[in-house]
Design a protein around this motif. Structure first.
Motif, short mmCIF file in Angstrom:
data_model
loop_
_atom_site.label_atom_id
_atom_site.label_comp_id
_atom_site.label_asym_id
_atom_site.label_seq_id
_atom_site.Cartn_x
_atom_site.Cartn_y
_atom_site.Cartn_z
N SER A 323 0.84 -1.20 0.00
CA SER A 323 0.00 0.00 0.00
C SER A 323 0.88 1.25 0.00
CB SER A 323 -0.92 0.00 1.23
OG SER A 323 -1.78 -1.12 1.20
N PRO A 324 1.32 1.68 -1.18
CA PRO A 324 2.17 2.87 -1.25
C PRO A 324 1.36 4.14 -1.14
CG PRO A 324 1.76 2.05 -3.45
CD PRO A 324 1.07 1.10 -2.50
N THR A 325 2.03 5.27 -1.01
CA THR A 325 1.35 6.56 -1.07
C THR A 325 0.80 6.74 -2.48
OG1 THR A 325 3.31 7.75 -1.82
CG2 THR A 325 3.03 7.49 0.57
N PRO A 326 -0.16 7.67 -2.67
CA PRO A 326 -0.69 7.89 -4.03
C PRO A 326 0.40 8.21 -5.04
CG PRO A 326 -2.10 8.93 -2.41
CD PRO A 326 -0.90 8.43 -1.65
N THR A 327 1.40 9.01 -4.63
CA THR A 327 2.50 9.34 -5.53
C THR A 327 3.29 8.09 -5.89
OG1 THR A 327 2.71 11.58 -4.67
CG2 THR A 327 4.63 10.69 -5.79
N GLN A 328 3.60 7.28 -4.88
CA GLN A 328 4.35 6.05 -5.14
C GLN A 328 3.56 5.07 -5.99
OE1 GLN A 328 5.11 5.08 -1.04
NE2 GLN A 328 7.28 5.57 -1.22
N GLN A 329 2.27 4.98 -5.74
CA GLN A 329 1.43 4.06 -6.50
C GLN A 329 1.51 4.39 -7.99
OE1 GLN A 329 -2.75 4.06 -5.43
NE2 GLN A 329 -2.96 1.94 -6.01
N LYS A 330 1.46 5.68 -8.31
CA LYS A 330 1.56 6.10 -9.70
C LYS A 330 2.96 5.82 -10.25
CE LYS A 330 0.58 10.09 -12.67
NZ LYS A 330 -0.35 9.35 -13.53
N ALA A 331 3.98 6.10 -9.43
CA ALA A 331 5.36 5.89 -9.86
C ALA A 331 5.64 4.42 -10.12
CB ALA A 331 6.32 6.45 -8.82
N PHE A 332 5.24 3.57 -9.17
CA PHE A 332 5.50 2.14 -9.32
C PHE A 332 4.77 1.55 -10.53
CE2 PHE A 332 6.07 1.95 -4.43
CZ PHE A 332 7.32 2.53 -4.56
N LYS A 333 3.63 2.13 -10.84
CA LYS A 333 2.85 1.64 -11.97
C LYS A 333 3.40 2.11 -13.31
CE LYS A 333 -1.87 1.67 -13.86
NZ LYS A 333 -3.26 2.16 -13.66
N GLU A 334 3.95 3.33 -13.34
CA GLU A 334 4.26 3.96 -14.63
C GLU A 334 5.75 4.11 -14.94
OE1 GLU A 334 2.19 7.66 -14.89
OE2 GLU A 334 0.21 6.75 -14.52
N LEU A 335 6.62 4.04 -13.94
CA LEU A 335 8.05 4.25 -14.22
C LEU A 335 8.54 3.18 -15.19
CD1 LEU A 335 10.51 6.04 -13.44
CD2 LEU A 335 11.12 4.25 -11.79
N PRO A 336 9.08 3.57 -16.34
CA PRO A 336 9.48 2.58 -17.34
C PRO A 336 10.92 2.10 -17.17
CG PRO A 336 9.66 4.77 -18.27
CD PRO A 336 9.18 4.95 -16.85
N TYR A 337 11.21 0.96 -17.78
CA TYR A 337 12.55 0.38 -17.74
C TYR A 337 13.04 0.13 -19.17
CZ TYR A 337 12.65 0.11 -12.74
OH TYR A 337 12.69 0.49 -11.42
N THR A 338 14.31 0.40 -19.38
CA THR A 338 14.89 0.28 -20.72
C THR A 338 14.90 -1.17 -21.19
OG1 THR A 338 16.31 2.21 -20.38
CG2 THR A 338 16.99 0.63 -22.08
N PRO A 339 14.28 -1.45 -22.34
CA PRO A 339 14.28 -2.83 -22.84
C PRO A 339 15.68 -3.24 -23.27
CG PRO A 339 13.31 -1.34 -24.45
CD PRO A 339 13.54 -0.53 -23.22
N CYS A 340 16.04 -4.46 -22.97
CA CYS A 340 17.37 -4.96 -23.32
C CYS A 340 17.34 -6.47 -23.43
CB CYS A 340 18.39 -4.55 -22.24
SG CYS A 340 20.02 -5.28 -22.47
N CYS A 341 17.83 -6.99 -24.55
CA CYS A 341 18.07 -8.42 -24.66
C CYS A 341 19.36 -8.63 -25.44
CB CYS A 341 16.89 -9.17 -25.28
SG CYS A 341 16.44 -8.69 -26.95
N GLN A 342 19.97 -9.78 -25.24
CA GLN A 342 21.30 -10.05 -25.80
C GLN A 342 21.35 -11.45 -26.38
OE1 GLN A 342 24.04 -9.44 -22.47
NE2 GLN A 342 22.52 -8.07 -21.59
N ILE A 343 21.99 -11.56 -27.53
CA ILE A 343 22.22 -12.86 -28.14
C ILE A 343 23.74 -13.03 -28.29
CG2 ILE A 343 21.79 -14.35 -30.13
CD1 ILE A 343 19.20 -12.82 -30.58
N HIS A 344 24.29 -14.04 -27.63
CA HIS A 344 25.74 -14.23 -27.57
C HIS A 344 26.17 -15.35 -28.51
CE1 HIS A 344 26.46 -11.68 -23.94
NE2 HIS A 344 25.16 -11.94 -23.75
N PHE A 345 27.29 -15.12 -29.16
CA PHE A 345 27.86 -16.08 -30.10
C PHE A 345 29.34 -16.30 -29.79
CE2 PHE A 345 24.69 -13.48 -32.31
CZ PHE A 345 23.85 -14.41 -32.90
N VAL A 346 29.85 -17.41 -30.28
CA VAL A 346 31.30 -17.63 -30.33
C VAL A 346 31.69 -17.65 -31.80
CG1 VAL A 346 33.16 -19.29 -29.95
CG2 VAL A 346 31.46 -18.88 -28.15
N PRO A 347 32.65 -16.82 -32.22
CA PRO A 347 33.05 -16.82 -33.63
C PRO A 347 33.84 -18.09 -33.97
CG PRO A 347 34.47 -15.34 -32.37
CD PRO A 347 33.39 -15.82 -31.43
#
Length: 497
Positions: A323-347
């Motif tokens: 049960s966060p504060t109203p400000t936190q509730q909005k922040a936790f719901k909306e704060l975005p995170y940078t998408p990242c995925c990786q595909i690793h190879f051996v040459p």
């Protein structure tokens, strides 16, 4: 100044508590007084004075500070490893064990470097991952292979006059540097109300400076280290990042990477922690009551403490009943995170010798930043592995495919672009932060208006529940930001215990 005074007061209080603790230990050591006789019946019902949720750098740093002050602490971690988004690949998965998460340790990462030294982790040279070594990069833009020295005058370069030098992504940084209103040596100014007019989109600012949509897409929305689209990133965030990078540049030649991988640091911190760490124990709910905090794990195990410290990313908090504060509730719901995925190879062959081109490529395709990594300290010129490091919209696009299709698609993209890569790449490891339920992305970023709306309130204590994590840091970023936030939260709680 107010933040500095609060921090200084917290540290003074911490020192006073250390004196009191030593006196208490002396009394407890006498044969006629049991320590348990001083503990109330209600306190005996607690599993710990403080339960820390999350065993990343912020949680471990806070737990160790609280433990050193003599309090009982229990750490609860959802996964089967320590470190959170600090995650080093196993050597058995990828030769050279590259970092899947946090990579470089800046020379000004004082808290992190101190922890490494304190807990016996060596610091070695920086290991380039998405930034190639000098002379080893090729720009692949609009179907053209372009060497860095040819980029400024190339027809594929969409940047306006005066901003055509550097890499495809460097011109926007020139604008940030030119417009940055924040005092250069003030790392907290970005939170001041006088700068809220700059809490607007990068797109808007670059358009005002004469950048075309094509230039903005290439410079900000392709292989961007933050966010997905220039319209959804606050330029005020970039101003603060620029100030932080300027501060870090004063420590050139220091920092680097942990010997054996950055994950060795949180592992060493966990080994130094003398109390319980509950691994593979996701949290279902956290509730602050008048006299304590009730925590229920997903296996329905119940824990109780005087205080709780939640160090999870906002994206992971969305899974937990709290049960966060109203400000936190909005922040936790909306704060975005940078998408990242990786595909690793051996040459399997030296493709760069076959075509005479640099081994690494910055691509405007699904290949992202294709980097030849050199992670063998005994043979620094040997390519140990290659990674297609995907951010922005290409990361989302690839992550939405099933894993086999994603690997095949990126591999074919590389082979079609560069014939010497045909048969040269052996897939070894796939990693994504996007669909990781305890991360949701690589790290937080701020959309336009979000700094003004909830940056100051996101870390506010709520009853007996406190918050930390990289996204709550005020001064630092990355791993040092996580350490900073854990320290701040520990002092908050120490002032209450």
């Amino acid at each position: 100044m107010k933040n500095n005074r609060n921090k200084q007061t917290a540290k003074q209080d911490f020192s006073r508590r250390e004196m009191i603790k030593k006196s208490s230990l002396f009394i407890a050591a006498t044969p006629f007084l049991s320590l348990s006789s001083c503990v109330s019946a209600s306190k005996k019902a607690f599993d710990a004075d403080v339960i820390v949720i999350g065993a990343g750098l912020s949680g471990l740093n806070a737990a160790l500070l609280l433990e050193e002050s003599g309090f009982s602490v229990k750490i609860v971690e959802a996964t089967d490893r320590l470190g959170g988004r600090v995650h080093t690949a196993k050597e058995s998965d990828v030769p050279g064990h590259p970092e899947l998460g946090a990579n470089g340790i800046g020379g000004g990462y004082a808290r992190l470097l101190n922890a490494a030294q304190k807990y016996g982790v060596g610091i070695g040279p920086y290991r380039p991952r998405t930034e190639p070594r000098n002379g080893e990069i090729l720009y692949a833009v609009k179907g053209n292979f372009i060497l860095p020295e040819d980029w400024e005058g190339h027809k594929a370069n969409p940047h306006p006059e005066g901003y055509r030098k550097g890499s495809p992504t460097s011109p926007p940084w020139s604008i940030y540097s030119k417009l940055n209103p924040l005092p250069k040596n003030d790392l907290v100014a970005w939170r001041n109300k006088e700068y809220t007019k700059w809490d607007k989109s990068v797109y808007e600012v670059l358009k005002e400076e004469g950048f075309s949509d094509e230039a903005i897409k290439l410079g900000v929305s392709t292989n961007s280290s933050y966010g997905v689209d220039a319209k959804n990133i606050s330029v005020l965030m970039y101003f603060q990042i620029l100030n932080f990078l300027t501060q870090q540049s004063q420590f050139n030649g220091q920092g680097g990477a942990a010997v054996g991988g950055n994950q060795r640091i949180p592992e060493a911190m966990g080994a130094a922690f003398k109390q319980d760490i509950l691994m593979s124990s996701p949290v279902k709910s956290v509730a602050s009551e008048a006299d304590g905090v009730d925590i229920i794990l997903e296996d329905d195990k119940k824990l109780r403490a005087r205080y709780a410290l939640i160090t999870l990313p906002a994206s992971a908090l969305r899974r937990i009943s709290v049960s966060p504060t109203p400000t936190q509730q909005k922040a936790f719901k909306e704060l975005p995170y940078t998408p990242c995925c990786q595909i690793h190879f051996v040459p399997t062959k030296k493709y760069w010798e076959e075509d005479g081109l640099p081994p690494s490529m910055w691509c405007d395709t699904l290949a992202g930043r294709f980097m030849a990594l050199k992670n063998d300290p005994n043979d620094p010129d040997k390519v140990t592995s290659c990674v297609a490091y995907l951010n922005s919209s290409v990361a989302v696009q690839v992550d939405n495919m099933n894993r086999e299709t994603a690997i095949q698609t990126v591999t074919k993209t590389l082979e079609d672009m560069r014939p010497s890569l045909n048969g040269a790449l052996k897939f070894v490891h796939y990693w994504t932060w996007i669909d990781n339920p305890y991360a949701g992305g690589a790290y937080a970023y701020w959309k336009p208006g979000q700094i003004t709306e909830f940056a100051d309130g996101i870390a506010a204590p709520n009853g007996r529940i406190h918050f930390a994590g990289e996204h709550t840091a005020t001064i630092s970023r990355g791993m040092e930001g996580a350490m900073e936030s854990g320290e701040r939260a520990a002092f908050e709680i120490l002032n209450l215990l």
